[in-house]
Design an enzyme around this catalytic site. Structure first.
Site, PDB file in Angstrom:
ATOM      1  N   ASP A  57      51.997  14.892 -22.743  1.00 46.85           N
ATOM      2  CA  ASP A  57      52.972  14.816 -23.866  1.00 46.85           C
ATOM      3  C   ASP A  57      51.899  14.725 -24.872  1.00 46.85           C
ATOM      4  OD1 ASP A  57      52.738  12.340 -24.035  1.00 46.85           O
ATOM      5  OD2 ASP A  57      54.725  12.290 -23.006  1.00 46.85           O
TER       6      ASP A  57
ATOM      7  N   ASP B 283      52.386  15.640 -17.118  1.00 49.93           N
ATOM      8  CA  ASP B 283      53.215  14.057 -17.742  1.00 49.93           C
ATOM      9  C   ASP B 283      54.693  14.677 -17.757  1.00 49.93           C
ATOM     10  OD1 ASP B 283      51.496  11.775 -18.451  1.00 49.93           O
ATOM     11  OD2 ASP B 283      51.262  13.084 -20.785  1.00 49.93           O
TER      12      ASP B 283
ATOM     13  N   LYS C 159      52.333  12.220 -13.994  1.00 49.65           N
ATOM     14  CA  LYS C 159      52.344  11.098 -14.761  1.00 49.65           C
ATOM     15  C   LYS C 159      53.477  10.302 -15.396  1.00 49.65           C
ATOM     16  CE  LYS C 159      49.700   9.735 -17.931  1.00 49.65           C
ATOM     17  NZ  LYS C 159      49.825   9.647 -19.304  1.00 49.65           N
TER      18      LYS C 159
ATOM     19  N   GLU D 195      54.394   6.893 -17.841  1.00 52.02           N
ATOM     20  CA  GLU D 195      54.893   5.472 -18.030  1.00 52.02           C
ATOM     21  C   GLU D 195      55.458   4.220 -17.774  1.00 52.02           C
ATOM     22  OE1 GLU D 195      54.305   6.585 -22.822  1.00 52.02           O
ATOM     23  OE2 GLU D 195      53.019   8.059 -22.132  1.00 52.02           O
TER      24      GLU D 195
ATOM     25  N   GLU E 292      45.479   2.630 -21.132  1.00 51.16           N
ATOM     26  CA  GLU E 292      45.642   3.448 -22.713  1.00 51.16           C
ATOM     27  C   GLU E 292      45.314   1.478 -23.959  1.00 51.16           C
ATOM     28  OE1 GLU E 292      47.252   5.844 -23.608  1.00 51.16           O
ATOM     29  OE2 GLU E 292      47.273   5.924 -25.940  1.00 51.16           O
TER      30      GLU E 292
HETATM   31  O1  KIV Z   1      49.655  12.449 -23.372  1.00 47.58           O
HETATM   32  C1  KIV Z   1      47.931  12.488 -22.928  1.00 47.58           C
HETATM   33  O2  KIV Z   1      47.773  12.778 -23.625  1.00 47.58           O
HETATM   34  C2  KIV Z   1      48.203  11.266 -22.462  1.00 47.58           C
HETATM   35  C3  KIV Z   1      46.297  10.789 -21.634  1.00 47.58           C
HETATM   36  C4  KIV Z   1      45.737  10.893 -23.683  1.00 47.58           C
HETATM   37  C5  KIV Z   1      46.355  10.110 -21.295  1.00 47.58           C
HETATM   38  O3  KIV Z   1      49.090  10.450 -21.488  1.00 47.58           O
END
Ligand code: KIV
Length: 258
Positions: free
Chosen positions: A42, A81, A110, A112, A177
């Site tokens: 994202d 994401d 993914k 968070e 991160e």
């Molecule tokens: O949004 C993204 O690109 C990410 C990565 C950089 C880990 O979460």
């Protein structure tokens, strides 16, 4: 479990995992030759849309970009994401994950967060959704300036608990991160699933960066970003030549005409 996921987990302690972001087909096609994981992050909110926060990214945007990326991927694991406010509870998370997977044919999502999302991760995994975790700096919930994590004892303990909770919930890997080097090392040793670092030192099982940053397409001035090429310069030179040839009527010659 998807064979591509197994392959990623099996790399732990054997071979470093290479992960990069992509937001569209052409870049995906190039990086896929070299990556183990392609992430439609994202981060596209700030990189492509000039948003000041990833919170403004929505699921439709993520799905459209992931469909484009999928068209360029042959071998890498494709991860999308889940954007902000799309996994506030397990029912919402499953509905949105299933939609994203159905519409993009990606391999995993993914999300968070650590212990606070572990029930959601567990529910997704039980319902056959592969999940990559993401702890440390989590841009969807950051208020104010980004600050690296794991300096204080309290933060160290939280990071370790979060990583363990995600592992227990069935996540196949965890993005760390902006996590201090010593704590990345500890987490990477402690858990059996791979850690993928971004600003989290060499101690992780793999590394991820934003492709636009390493190509020099963005002007990112972030400590952990290494610019491998200044692609802006190359584009600028090609476009300048095109302009010159158009103005001087050098282009198009017969070769380029019907
Ligand atoms: O949004 C993204 O690109 C990410 C990565 C950089 C880990 O979460």
């Amino acid at each position: 479990m998807n064979y591509k996921i197994k392959k990623i987990i099996n790399k732990k302690n054997k071979s470093k995992i290479v992960c990069l972001t992509a937001y569209s087909k052409n870049i995906a096609e190039i990086i896929d030759n070299h990556t183990d994981i392609v992430l439609v992050g994202d981060s596209l909110g700030s990189v492509l849309y000039n948003f000041n926060t990833t919170r403004k990214v929505n699921l439709n945007m993520m799905i459209e970009h992931t469909r484009s990326v999928k068209a360029g991927i042959k071998k890498s694991l494709l991860v999308i994401d889940l954007p902000y406010n799309t996994y506030r509870n397990k029912i919402e998370a499953l509905k949105n994950s299933k939609r994203a997977i159905k519409e993009t044919k990606c391999d995993a999502v993914k999300i968070e967060g650590g212990s606070e999302v572990s029930d959601i991760v567990n529910y997704l995994v039980k319902n056959k959704v592969n999940v990559l975790g993401h702890i440390g700096v989590t841009p969807q919930t950051v208020k104010g300036k980004f600050r690296s994590k794991g300096k204080t004892e309290k933060e160290k303990i939280k990071l370790i608990r979060d990583a363990q909770a995600l592992e227990k919930s069935g996540a196949f890997g965890i993005v760390l991160e902006c996590v201090y080097s010593d704590i990345s090392k500890k987490i990477t040793k402690l858990i059996k699933i791979p850690t993928i670092g971004i600003g989290a030192s060499i101690n992780c099982d793999g590394q991820v960066l934003v492709t636009d940053d390493i190509l020099g397409l963005t002007n990112a001035k972030i400590k952990f970003v290494k610019k491998y090429i200044n692609i802006r310069k190359i584009i600028n030179s090609a476009v300048f030549k095109f302009k010159k040839e158009v103005k001087s009527r050098k282009y198009p010659t017969k070769k380029y005409s019907y």
